[in-house]
Design a protein around this motif. Structure first.
Motif, short mmCIF file in Angstrom:
data_model
loop_
_atom_site.label_atom_id
_atom_site.label_comp_id
_atom_site.label_asym_id
_atom_site.label_seq_id
_atom_site.Cartn_x
_atom_site.Cartn_y
_atom_site.Cartn_z
N GLU A 112 0.43 -1.44 -0.56
CA GLU A 112 0.17 -0.66 -0.04
C GLU A 112 0.62 1.29 0.07
O GLU A 112 0.18 2.18 -0.32
N ARG A 113 2.29 1.04 0.48
CA ARG A 113 2.57 2.18 0.85
C ARG A 113 3.55 2.70 -0.19
O ARG A 113 3.85 3.65 -1.35
N HIS A 114 4.12 1.77 -1.05
CA HIS A 114 4.87 1.64 -2.44
C HIS A 114 4.59 0.05 -3.48
O HIS A 114 4.18 -0.66 -3.37
N PRO A 115 3.07 0.81 -4.00
CA PRO A 115 2.67 0.76 -4.91
C PRO A 115 3.33 -0.57 -6.39
O PRO A 115 2.75 -0.71 -7.05
N VAL A 116 4.72 0.60 -6.35
CA VAL A 116 5.40 -0.54 -7.37
C VAL A 116 6.02 -1.35 -6.87
O VAL A 116 6.81 -1.86 -6.16
N CYS A 117 6.36 -2.28 -7.59
CA CYS A 117 6.67 -3.81 -7.72
C CYS A 117 7.95 -4.14 -8.38
O CYS A 117 7.15 -4.07 -9.52
N MET A 118 8.46 -4.87 -8.52
CA MET A 118 9.31 -5.57 -9.84
C MET A 118 8.67 -6.29 -9.79
O MET A 118 8.39 -7.54 -8.96
N VAL A 119 7.68 -7.18 -10.93
CA VAL A 119 7.19 -8.30 -11.51
C VAL A 119 8.25 -9.30 -12.14
O VAL A 119 8.61 -9.08 -13.54
N THR A 120 8.16 -10.87 -11.60
CA THR A 120 8.83 -11.66 -12.56
C THR A 120 8.21 -12.50 -12.89
O THR A 120 7.33 -13.19 -12.33
N THR A 121 8.26 -12.99 -14.30
CA THR A 121 7.76 -13.53 -14.61
C THR A 121 8.75 -14.89 -15.50
O THR A 121 9.69 -14.78 -15.47
N VAL A 122 7.69 -16.39 -15.15
CA VAL A 122 8.67 -17.44 -15.95
C VAL A 122 7.71 -18.26 -17.17
O VAL A 122 6.89 -18.77 -17.04
N VAL A 123 8.32 -17.67 -18.32
CA VAL A 123 7.79 -18.00 -19.31
C VAL A 123 8.06 -18.81 -20.63
O VAL A 123 9.72 -18.62 -21.20
#
Length: 162
Positions: free
Chosen positions: A15-26
C-alpha cells in the motif's frame, strides 16, 4: 481469519509502495519488470493494467505463477511474494483504477482494446524485516562483533499469504 502481523507487513508495504518488480517465467525465460499495481486487500489481490499481448498475460496461465519483489528501504523491509495470476475481463473495474500514468501506455484510454487487467493473488512470501534505524544497525553490528556473536538484524521468514 485475520492476517498475521507478518502478512499485514507485506500488505502495508504494498500500500505504501505500489510499484514492485514483477517476475515471470514463460517457456523457461525469466523476465523482471517494474510495475505499478492497485492494491485490493479486501479481495486479497493486486491489480495491474497490462497489454493483452505481453508475457504477463501468457504467464497467468503458467503453473509457476508470478512473483513480485517489494523494497521499502526506509523501513528496512523487503519481500519476495509468489502469486497466482489471472486475467480479468472487467472494463468497469479497469476504468475505476485507471490513472493518468496508465494513459501514457494506452492512448485509447480505459476503452483501449489492448488494455486488460491482471490480478495477482499472493500465496506465499519470504520477508526480511530489520531495524529501520541505521544507528541501531551499526550498534547491533558492533555489539555482536565485541561479543563474538551473530548480529540480530531482524526477521527473515517464509509465510503463507492465503
Amino acid at each position: 481469519m485475520p492476517d498475521s502481523e507478518l502478512q499485514q507487513s507485506v500488505w502495508e508495504a504494498l500500500e505504501r509502495h505500489p510499484v514492485c518488480m514483477v517476475t515471470t517465467v514463460v517457456d523457461g525465460a525469466i523476465r523482471t519488470r517494474p510495475m505499478s499495481g492497485h492494491v485490493e486487500r479486501e479481495h486479497h489481490r493486486l491489480l495491474f493494467i497490462v497489454h493483452r499481448e505481453t508475457g504477463l498475460v501468457a504467464a497467468a496461465g503458467q503453473p509457476t505463477g508470478l512473483s513480485i519483489a517489494i523494497s521499502d528501504e526506509a523501513r528496512n523491509f523487503y519481500a519476495a511474494v509468489r502469486c497466482a495470476a489471472a486475467e480479468i475481463e472487467d472494463r468497469d473495474l479497469l476504468a475505476r483504477i485507471w490513472t493518468p500514468v496508465t494513459g501514457a501506455w494506452f492512448p485509447g484510454g480505459p476503452d483501449d482494446p489492448e488494455a486488460t487487467l491482471l490480478a495477482l493473488t499472493p500465496e506465499s512470501a519470504e520477508i526480511w524485516n530489520g531495524p529501520s534505524s541505521g544507528v541501531l544497525v551499526a550498534f547491533k553490528l558492533a555489539t555482536a562483533k565485541l561479543l563474538g556473536r551473530t548480529p540480530d538484524l531482524g526477521v527473515n521468514a517464509r509465510i503463507d499469504m492465503r
